[in-house]
Design a protein around this motif. Structure first.
Motif, PDB file in Angstrom:
ATOM      1  N   ILE A   1     -14.717  -4.267   2.605  1.00  0.00           N
ATOM      2  CA  ILE A   1     -13.307  -4.651   2.514  1.00  0.00           C
ATOM      3  C   ILE A   1     -12.461  -3.542   3.109  1.00  0.00           C
ATOM      4  O   ILE A   1     -12.892  -2.388   3.193  1.00  0.00           O
ATOM      5  N   PHE A   2     -11.271  -3.890   3.526  1.00  0.00           N
ATOM      6  CA  PHE A   2     -10.230  -2.912   3.799  1.00  0.00           C
ATOM      7  C   PHE A   2      -9.252  -3.030   2.640  1.00  0.00           C
ATOM      8  O   PHE A   2      -8.834  -4.142   2.293  1.00  0.00           O
ATOM      9  N   ILE A   3      -8.897  -1.906   2.033  1.00  0.00           N
ATOM     10  CA  ILE A   3      -7.919  -1.920   0.948  1.00  0.00           C
ATOM     11  C   ILE A   3      -6.606  -2.452   1.529  1.00  0.00           C
ATOM     12  O   ILE A   3      -6.197  -2.059   2.616  1.00  0.00           O
ATOM     13  N   SER A   4      -5.939  -3.342   0.797  1.00  0.00           N
ATOM     14  CA  SER A   4      -4.723  -3.977   1.312  1.00  0.00           C
ATOM     15  C   SER A   4      -3.624  -2.943   1.570  1.00  0.00           C
ATOM     16  O   SER A   4      -3.503  -1.939   0.864  1.00  0.00           O
ATOM     17  N   ARG A   5      -2.825  -3.227   2.574  1.00  0.00           N
ATOM     18  CA  ARG A   5      -1.718  -2.320   2.927  1.00  0.00           C
ATOM     19  C   ARG A   5      -0.748  -2.148   1.762  1.00  0.00           C
ATOM     20  O   ARG A   5      -0.215  -1.065   1.557  1.00  0.00           O
ATOM     21  N   ASP A   6      -0.522  -3.217   1.011  1.00  0.00           N
ATOM     22  CA  ASP A   6       0.400  -3.136  -0.128  1.00  0.00           C
ATOM     23  C   ASP A   6      -0.105  -2.147  -1.180  1.00  0.00           C
ATOM     24  O   ASP A   6       0.665  -1.330  -1.684  1.00  0.00           O
ATOM     25  N   LYS A   7      -1.385  -2.232  -1.506  1.00  0.00           N
ATOM     26  CA  LYS A   7      -1.953  -1.305  -2.493  1.00  0.00           C
ATOM     27  C   LYS A   7      -1.907   0.129  -1.981  1.00  0.00           C
ATOM     28  O   LYS A   7      -1.633   1.059  -2.740  1.00  0.00           O
ATOM     29  N   LEU A   8      -2.197   0.304  -0.702  1.00  0.00           N
ATOM     30  CA  LEU A   8      -2.155   1.646  -0.115  1.00  0.00           C
ATOM     31  C   LEU A   8      -0.730   2.191  -0.138  1.00  0.00           C
ATOM     32  O   LEU A   8      -0.506   3.356  -0.477  1.00  0.00           O
ATOM     33  N   ALA A   9       0.244   1.347   0.215  1.00  0.00           N
ATOM     34  CA  ALA A   9       1.645   1.771   0.227  1.00  0.00           C
ATOM     35  C   ALA A   9       2.100   2.174  -1.179  1.00  0.00           C
ATOM     36  O   ALA A   9       2.813   3.168  -1.346  1.00  0.00           O
ATOM     37  N   GLU A  10       1.683   1.409  -2.196  1.00  0.00           N
ATOM     38  CA  GLU A  10       2.019   1.747  -3.587  1.00  0.00           C
ATOM     39  C   GLU A  10       1.514   3.131  -3.956  1.00  0.00           C
ATOM     40  O   GLU A  10       2.142   3.844  -4.731  1.00  0.00           O
ATOM     41  N   ALA A  11       0.368   3.495  -3.415  1.00  0.00           N
ATOM     42  CA  ALA A  11      -0.239   4.795  -3.716  1.00  0.00           C
ATOM     43  C   ALA A  11       0.250   5.893  -2.769  1.00  0.00           C
ATOM     44  O   ALA A  11      -0.201   7.032  -2.852  1.00  0.00           O
ATOM     45  N   GLY A  12       1.148   5.538  -1.847  1.00  0.00           N
ATOM     46  CA  GLY A  12       1.672   6.532  -0.913  1.00  0.00           C
ATOM     47  C   GLY A  12       0.700   6.887   0.205  1.00  0.00           C
ATOM     48  O   GLY A  12       0.801   7.951   0.808  1.00  0.00           O
ATOM     49  N   ILE A  13      -0.225   5.991   0.481  1.00  0.00           N
ATOM     50  CA  ILE A  13      -1.233   6.226   1.527  1.00  0.00           C
ATOM     51  C   ILE A  13      -0.833   5.422   2.755  1.00  0.00           C
ATOM     52  O   ILE A  13      -0.585   4.227   2.672  1.00  0.00           O
TER      53      ILE A  13
END
Length: 112
Positions: free
Chosen positions: A8-20
């Motif tokens: 999987i690729f971690i979703s952009r939304d989840k990454l953005a929430e984590a500041g990544i």
């Protein structure tokens, strides 16, 4: 020996929430204990997770647990569960015992 189970690729939304702000790919593998392949009824299965971060320098993190179960259906269900919940290497050793404990207490399949 290990067999690719999925990625999987971690979703952009989840990454953005984590500041990544870079992509993260997570790969899941079924490990088969090669020492016991001479007796198929004694095979033991495990899980390996590899996380790749695509930032300025590619970073790789991995972890595995060998010999979780001798039931291939059980390990496949467990792999589906960790993949669906985007478990990364850092959480593997905490999550697997909890999955087994919960399934045993509730006598449920992993897909419920």
């Amino acid at each position: 020996m290990k067999n690719f189970f999925g990625s999987i690729f971690i979703s952009r939304d989840k990454l953005a929430e984590a500041g990544i702000n870079y992509p993260i790919k997570v790969e899941y593998y079924k490990i088969i204990n090669e020492d016991k392949q001479t007796k198929p009824d004694k095979l033991m299965y495990g899980i390996q997770i590899i996380k790749t971060e695509y930032k300025e320098k590619i970073g790789v993190e991995q972890d595995k647990i060998e010999e979780i179960t001798n039931d291939e259906n059980e390990i496949n269900n467990m792999l589906s569960l960790v993949k669906d919940n985007e478990v990364t290497p850092v959480g593997l050793k905490d999550v697997v015992p909890e999955i087994k404990k919960f399934a045993k207490q509730k006598k449920l399949s992993y897909n419920t």
